[in-house]
Design an enzyme around this catalytic site. Structure first.
Site, PDB file in Angstrom:
ATOM      1  N   SER A 231      92.552  36.928  68.162  1.00 30.18           N
ATOM      2  CA  SER A 231      91.887  38.201  67.892  1.00 30.18           C
ATOM      3  C   SER A 231      90.367  38.045  67.953  1.00 30.18           C
ATOM      4  O   SER A 231      89.846  37.485  68.910  1.00 30.18           O
ATOM      5  CB  SER A 231      92.360  38.750  66.552  1.00 30.18           C
ATOM      6  OG  SER A 231      91.988  40.095  66.384  1.00 30.18           O
ATOM      7  N   ASP A 326      99.465  44.967  73.421  1.00 32.33           N
ATOM      8  CA  ASP A 326      98.519  44.869  72.310  1.00 32.33           C
ATOM      9  C   ASP A 326      97.926  46.255  72.042  1.00 32.33           C
ATOM     10  O   ASP A 326      97.241  46.815  72.889  1.00 32.33           O
ATOM     11  CB  ASP A 326      97.411  43.872  72.680  1.00 32.33           C
ATOM     12  CG  ASP A 326      96.464  43.576  71.525  1.00 32.33           C
ATOM     13  OD1 ASP A 326      96.466  44.331  70.537  1.00 32.33           O
ATOM     14  OD2 ASP A 326      95.720  42.586  71.623  1.00 32.33           O
ATOM     15  N   HIS A 360      99.989  42.358  69.220  1.00 37.48           N
ATOM     16  CA  HIS A 360      98.729  41.650  69.005  1.00 37.48           C
ATOM     17  C   HIS A 360      98.883  40.317  68.282  1.00 37.48           C
ATOM     18  O   HIS A 360      98.325  39.312  68.704  1.00 37.48           O
ATOM     19  CB  HIS A 360      97.779  42.551  68.218  1.00 37.48           C
ATOM     20  CG  HIS A 360      96.421  41.947  67.976  1.00 37.48           C
ATOM     21  ND1 HIS A 360      95.489  41.797  68.979  1.00 37.48           N
ATOM     22  CD2 HIS A 360      95.844  41.441  66.851  1.00 37.48           C
ATOM     23  CE1 HIS A 360      94.394  41.240  68.486  1.00 37.48           C
ATOM     24  NE2 HIS A 360      94.590  41.015  67.196  1.00 37.48           N
TER      25      HIS A 360
END
Length: 424
Positions: A231, A326, A360
Site C-alpha cells: 500500500s 484493488d 488490496h
C-alpha cells in the site's frame, strides 16, 4: 459430542500460520450431511467464523482436500476454505493478528445438519514464529521496531519489512519470513512506543538508518538488503531503492508510482512533494463502505510531476505485485506506469504480476479475507475489493513468489538453507 465421529487436522493441529492443513472427518453415517464450522478471535477480541455444508461418502468420511462444500461461506472444493472465508460478527472489520507471539487459534467443529448438535471438534494452533527464531524489540537511534533472526550461524539475507503505512507495528509478515531463512526488521513509521502519534512529513533518513542497522548485523550477509512493502509503504520502498545504497531487491505490493499523502524529505530537504487525493472522488456504496480507487490525483499532470519517483535510478531489482480489483486505489495503473517508465529508460530489472479478482490487502495466506474496513488516511470505511476465493488463491501464490524473488536476489551463499533449523 459423538464418540464415533473423529475430526483430524493433518499433519498436525499445530502448524505455521502460512501452512495448509488437511481437514478430515470420519465415523459419520453413510452419505450423512453435516455442517462444519471454524471460529477464532483476533487480538481485539473480535470473533470471526465460517461454516460449510458437506456430505459424507459411502464410508462416512469427509476430506476437505477432495470433497466440495455444498453451501455456506464458500462452495466447491476448497481445502482451506474454512479459514479464508471466516467473517467478523460485525461489518467492516479487519482481522488483526499483528503480535507474533500470539498464535492464530482456530476451533474447528462438526455439527448435525438438523439441530446443530456438536459431533466432534478440534483446535488448531497456527503459530507466527517458528522454533528457534528470536524476536528482539529494537529501540536504537530513531528506529522503533522488532528484529526476527533465524536459528543458526548464518549468514542470512536481511529484509526490511514496511508492512503498511499506519500507526503501530505489525510483526506477522516479518516473523513468518524469518522462518524461511531471513533476518527481518519490521519498523513502525509513527504511533508506536515513543514515536509521534501524527506526522506531517516522512524522512527517508529513517529508512537509511534501518537499512544500515540490518547490514551491520552480525548474522546478515550479502551485498545489500531486501525491502518488502504494501500500500502506501510501496512508494516509500521505491524511494528507498532509488535514493539509498544497499537495496538489492524491492517487493512492491499494491502501492503507487508517486510519493503520496506526505512530503518526502532526505538530509533535511524535500525531495518529493505529496501527491494528494480528492475526497469528492471517493464513492459511497450501499454496504456502508466507500470506493477510493479514483480518489488520488493524476501524477502525470504538470502540477503533480514532481511527485513521481525516478525508479530508473535504482540499482536493485523490483518485484511488482498488484491486484486487478484493488478498490482502495488504482494500483494496477500505478504498476503499469512503473513498468513503462523502466522500459522507457532501457531497464529490465523488474518482474511484474497481477492477480485477477484479488483485492488490496494481499497478505500471507490463510487468514480471513477482508472486504472492507476503516481506512485511517481516507478517514472512512473503504472497500478493499476482490472476490474471496480468488483473493485467497492470490495470497498463496504471492507469498511463494516473494520468497522465490528474495532467494534469487538476496542469497548470501549456496549453503544458506543448511543454516536454517527453524520450524514449527
Amino acid at each position: 459430542m459423538s464418540p464415533q465421529v473423529r475430526l483430524r487436522l493433518l499433519p498436525s493441529a499445530r502448524c505455521l500460520f502460512d501452512e495448509p492443513v488437511q481437514v478430515k472427518v470420519a465415523g459419520l453415517r453413510s452419505r450423512q450431511v453435516v455442517t462444519m464450522r471454524a471460529r477464532s478471535t483476533d487480538e481485539r477480541g473480535m470473533i470471526f467464523s465460517s461454516s460449510a455444508t458437506y456430505r459424507a461418502d459411502g464410508n462416512g468420511d469427509i476430506d476437505l482436500n477432495k470433497d466440495p462444500s455444498l453451501s455456506g461461506t464458500y462452495v466447491g472444493v476448497e481445502p482451506m476454505g474454512l479459514l479464508w472465508s471466516m467473517k467478523a460478527d460485525s461489518l467492516h472489520k479487519r482481522f488483526q493478528k499483528n503480535f507474533s507471539l500470539n498464535p492464530h487459534v482456530v476451533k474447528f467443529s462438526v455439527h448435525e445438519e438438523e439441530g446443530g448438535r456438536t459431533l466432534a471438534e478440534e483446535t488448531s494452533e497456527r503459530v507466527l514464529i517458528g522454533d528457534g527464531v528470536s524476536r528482539v524489540p529494537v529501540k536504537e537511534g530513531n528506529i522503533r521496531g522488532v528484529l526476527f533472526t533465524p536459528q543458526g550461524p548464518g549468514p542470512f539475507p536481511g529484509v526490511l519489512d514496511l508492512y503498511t503505512f499506519g500507526g503501530g507495528l505489525s510483526e506477522k509478515r516479518a516473523s513468518l519470513l524469518a522462518i524461511k531463512g531471513y533476518v527481518v526488521l519490521t519498523v513502525a513509521l509513527y504511533g508506536h512506543d515513543d514515536m509521534p502519534k501524527e506526522i506531517q512529513e516522512i524522512n527517508l533518513d529513517y529508512f537509511e538508518e534501518a537499512i544500515e542497522f540490518l547490514r551491520k548485523h552480525e548474522k546478515v550477509g550479502g551485498k545489500g538488503v531486501g525491502i518488502m512493502s504494501l500500500s502506501k509503504s510501496g512508494d516509500l520502498a521505491l524511494s528507498a531503492a532509488t535514493y539509498l545504497s544497499g537495496v538489492e531487491a524491492t517487493v512492491w505490493i499494491n502501492g503507487h508510482s508517486a510519493n503520496t499523502i506526505f512530503p518526502l524529505c532526505y538530509k533535511k530537504r524535500q525531495i518529493h512533494p505529496a501527491l494528494l487525493f480528492d475526497t469528492g472522488r471517493i464513492t459511497p456504496t450501499e454496504s456502508g463502505a466507500s470506493i477510493g480507487k479514483h480518489a488520488m490525483n493524476n501524477p502525470h499532470l504538470e502540477e503533480n510531476k514532481a511527485t513521481l519517483i525516478p525508479v530508473e535510478k535504482a540499482k536493485g531489482r523490483f518485484l511488482f505485485l498488484t491486484s486487478e480489483d484493488d478498490q482502495n486505489w488504482d494500483s494496477m495503473t500505478s504498476m503499469d506506469m512503473l513498468v513503462e517508465r523502466l522500459k522507457h529508460h532501457g531497464k529490465d530489472n523488474f518482474e511484474s504480476l497481477s492477480y485477477p479478482r484479488a483485492g488490496h490487502y494481499l497478505e500471507p495466506p490463510y487468514g480471513p479475507y477482508c472486504p472492507s474496513s476503516f481506512h485511517g488516511l481516507w478517514g472512512q470505511r473503504i472497500k478493499w475489493g476482490g472476490e474471496p476465493r480468488s483473493h485467497a488463491a492470490a495470497e498463496v501464490h504471492m507469498w511463494e513468489k516473494i520468497q522465490e524473488f528474495f532467494r534469487a536476489n538476496l542469497s548470501c551463499n549456496d549453503e544458506i538453507n543448511n543454516n536454517v533449523s527453524a520450524s514449527s
